[in-house]
Scaffold this active site. Sequence first.
Site, mmCIF file in Angstrom:
data_model
loop_
_atom_site.group_PDB
_atom_site.id
_atom_site.type_symbol
_atom_site.label_atom_id
_atom_site.label_comp_id
_atom_site.label_asym_id
_atom_site.label_seq_id
_atom_site.Cartn_x
_atom_site.Cartn_y
_atom_site.Cartn_z
ATOM 1 N N HIS A 1 39.939 -28.647 21.960
ATOM 2 C CA HIS A 1 39.288 -28.103 20.783
ATOM 3 C C HIS A 1 38.009 -27.521 21.240
ATOM 4 C CE1 HIS A 1 36.764 -31.486 21.156
ATOM 5 N NE2 HIS A 1 37.436 -32.488 21.037
ATOM 6 N N CYS B 1 39.488 -35.802 24.804
ATOM 7 C CA CYS B 1 39.750 -34.397 24.557
ATOM 8 C C CYS B 1 39.332 -33.607 25.708
ATOM 9 C CB CYS B 1 39.563 -34.171 23.274
ATOM 10 S SG CYS B 1 40.254 -34.824 21.940
#
Length: 358
Positions: free
Chosen positions: A172, A180
């Site tokens: 992202h 992430c």
Amino acid sequence: MTLRMSMFAIHVSGLSSLLNVFYQIDWGRRRLRGVALAAVAVVLSGCVQSLDDLGVASHDIPPKLLASMRAKGMKPESPILVRIFKMESELEVWKVDGSGSYALLKTYPMCRWSGKLGPKTKTGDRQAPEGFYSVSTGGLNPKSQFYLSFNLGYPNRLETALGYSGEALMVHGACSSSGCFALTDQGVGEIYAVVETALKRGQQAFQVQAYPFRMTPQNLAAHRDDLNFAFWRNLKEGYDIFEVRRHEPRVAACGRKYVFDAEFKDGDPGDPLAACPERIDQSDPAVVAKSSADDRKYQELAAKSFTPLAYQDGGMHPSFRALLKQNGDVKLAKKVSVIKYPISRPVAALANPFDGRE
């Protein structure tokens, strides 16, 4: 987007070569490590040098990248594959070219990943995943709180069987991570546009290969005492297939590990934890030759001393670490994210893992 990434692959190639040279030298010599880092800084000097170089986030494939595709015999709808390397903080986008094989389109610097080298095994461990994943259209999130994102699909079939837990592990935007892989909004916008185009124009799903580092004999020798070493050797089997054949390795699971490009006598195994059934495929001589050569080099390097990398909490590409040091986390956050999302754990991001200490 004006990240000046047209020469980034050249710089990254030089960076990787420099690091591999220094890995072969005695890791205990801090003076030589300092020279290595200085050389890296020179290589990166043509990369992201200032906040202005970051450009503006967009959800479109920029004209410069389209031109690069054409020059490399690729089409916007051509299938893609993504490789991620934690230690180098890099994400590669590959596309099928006119020859029918995958070729490197572009390498992107990652702004942030969390945890340490090694796989994610449980919710809340802050570990970014390592393994092989498949992303389809359902994994895309155009309304992500981090600008744009796609879900890796962790835990995959093998990880689920092993009892690993966690959810919503993404690639992202913004420069914040709790498991992430975070790029800038500018970077993920470009990647998302390439991914979305391929998926909407025929590719059913694309493969993501997430590694702790580039699977070289030097890097493996440097981390030979890590508890995850056997797992990393298993990942290297898939890495080697792609390096040699430039096709997406077919992934199955049995014997508590990944199995690549395998044909089984009675079909694919149903239980990732059970012993692998009889295989009827033949090994690729070129892949075997590469793996054997790497093993010989590894044995030569394994006798050398080294100082393990010391991650406080994940990493950041050196070019972004330089911007963070120069401008502070508030200014950097404003430039890399349209929502000005805070840089995650900036003190840990500034810590240089090559120091061998916190």
